[in-house]
Design a protein around this motif. Structure first.
Motif, PDB file in Angstrom:
ATOM      1  N   PHE A  41       0.832  -1.208   0.000  1.00  0.00           N
ATOM      2  CA  PHE A  41       0.000   0.000   0.000  1.00  0.00           C
ATOM      3  C   PHE A  41       0.869   1.261   0.000  1.00  0.00           C
ATOM      4  CE2 PHE A  41      -3.186  -3.020   1.518  1.00  0.00           C
ATOM      5  CZ  PHE A  41      -4.302  -2.617   0.799  1.00  0.00           C
ATOM      6  N   ARG A  44       2.321   1.613  -3.476  1.00  0.00           N
ATOM      7  CA  ARG A  44       1.323   2.068  -4.452  1.00  0.00           C
ATOM      8  C   ARG A  44       1.001   3.546  -4.224  1.00  0.00           C
ATOM      9  NH1 ARG A  44      -4.459  -0.912  -5.102  1.00  0.00           N
ATOM     10  NH2 ARG A  44      -4.888   0.213  -3.165  1.00  0.00           N
ATOM     11  N   ALA A  45       1.030   3.980  -2.975  1.00  0.00           N
ATOM     12  CA  ALA A  45       0.812   5.404  -2.675  1.00  0.00           C
ATOM     13  C   ALA A  45       1.860   6.265  -3.374  1.00  0.00           C
ATOM     14  CB  ALA A  45       0.859   5.634  -1.163  1.00  0.00           C
ATOM     15  N   ASP A  60      -4.106   5.192   0.297  1.00  0.00           N
ATOM     16  CA  ASP A  60      -3.185   4.051   0.394  1.00  0.00           C
ATOM     17  C   ASP A  60      -2.213   4.213   1.560  1.00  0.00           C
ATOM     18  OD1 ASP A  60      -4.190   2.505  -1.599  1.00  0.00           O
ATOM     19  OD2 ASP A  60      -2.725   3.061  -3.118  1.00  0.00           O
TER      20      ASP A  60
END
Length: 362
Positions: A41, A44-45, A60
């Motif tokens: 996460f 992906r952020a 995220d």
């Protein structure tokens, strides 16, 4: 079948090659396989930040923090996203926690200094920069006045619907409802910023649902709350100012707000000194205003909306249930007030005369 580690490695390679969209897609695949990996996460952020998907990046990063509260890079990425969104108080809170976890990381110190400068320079009239919006756009809006308390109700259906949502407001709060049936509470993540609402609903074997609007007005995060019920997620947003929100989401085109007078009519009436030669008849004035509002003639869509409002306000419970059910199930093409007719069946979408109803294909 590739493992989440293998997919994550490909995602990082795509990121290094500046293929940020591909990186996001690969991180999504990895997260589907390992939904409790905070690193996925957080990474992906970072990819979302490169694409300027700021609300997605903040969401995220918040999820990564929820999974692993000791992950410093998640706080850095949340702080970065919130800074770019103009959410300086939320950014400062994240950066301060990150600083305590990574005391030798100069990035936190530098960003905190910049954040403090923004807060010092902030003027109440300043309008934050518009945040990036999700790709799903809204297809239709139905607004109604709610009897007895001057609320507005707006039901919005996504072009690619998974869960529909709606909202109504009171002077001091906005209540947002996401109609998601049978969702376990631990599958729902709701995060509040100064002017951001972030909702993530993750269900096994399904694409996650994201609802992350830039709100029309500022809220008080500490006073906001939510509840996961059997048929919906109900979210209560505490307004920072007692003003009417013309819409749920921020828009550059909607810049005028109206103060809500929460005092009763009786308490607003001025008390004139006895030496005054005349007093205004406030009861008569109030009656005149109400009568003018009732008799106001509206054209086009406004007239149709007024007609629907009048029907809804004067309807009994069964009629209201019929109107809500028929409108939702028919995607806004049917509005019935006969519960005996629509209560026991699904209301199918119906095209107007002379038109053809087509289904969207994805």
């Amino acid at each position: 079948m590739a493992s989440s580690l293998e997919i994550a490695k490909k995602a990082k390679e795509a990121f290094v090659d500046d293929s940020f969209k591909l990186a996001v897609d690969l991180f999504c695949e990895a997260i589907d396989l390992s939904p409790n990996d905070a690193n996925l996460f957080a990474d992906r952020a970072q990819a979302h930040l490169k694409l300027n998907n700021l609300t997605e990046a903040a969401a995220d990063a918040s999820k990564a923090i929820e999974i692993d509260p000791s992950m410093a890079k998640a706080y850095l990425r949340k702080g970065t996203a919130c800074m770019k969104l103009g959410e300086y108080l939320t950014a400062k809170e994240a950066l301060e926690i990150g600083t305590s976890l990574a005391q030798n990381d100069s990035r936190f110190t530098k960003m905190l200094k910049e954040c403090d400068q923004h807060l010092a320079d902030f003027q109440p009239s300043t309008v934050p920069a518009s945040a990036s919006k999700l790709s799903d756009t809204t297809a239709g809006t139905l607004e109604e006045s709610k009897k007895g308390c001057g609320m507005q109700i707006s039901t919005i259906t996504s072009v690619r619907p998974k869960y529909s949502h709606g909202y109504y407001q009171k002077p001091e709060e906005v209540v947002v409802t996401i109609y998601a049936r049978g969702i376990p509470a631990n599958n729902v993540v709701v995060d509040f910023g100064e002017q951001i609402l972030s909702v993530t609903i993750g269900v096994h074997d399904e694409d996650a649902y994201y609802f992350q609007p830039r709100l029309f007005g500022k809220i008080i995060p500490d006073k906001c709350r939510y509840e996961v019920l059997s048929t919906k997620v109900e979210i209560r947003l505490a307004k920072a100012e007692i003003i009417n929100w013309p819409s749920l989401e921020y828009s550059k085109e909607i810049a005028v707000t109206q103060k809500v007078n929460v005092l009763s009519v009786e308490s607003q009436r001025p008390a004139y000194p006895s030496s005054m030669p005349r007093k205004r008849d406030w009861d008569k004035l109030e009656a005149q205003v109400k009568q003018e509002e009732k008799e106001e003639k509206l054209d086009g869509d406004a007239g149709v909306n007024r007609m629907f409002q009048d029907i809804y306000l004067n309807a009994d419970e069964d009629m209201r249930r019929a109107m809500s059910k028929s409108f939702m199930e028919s995607n806004g093409t049917v509005l019935s007030t006969d519960w005996t007719d629509v209560g026991s069946k699904k209301v199918e979408a119906t095209a107007p005369d002379g038109m053809e109803l087509k289904k969207w294909e994805y």
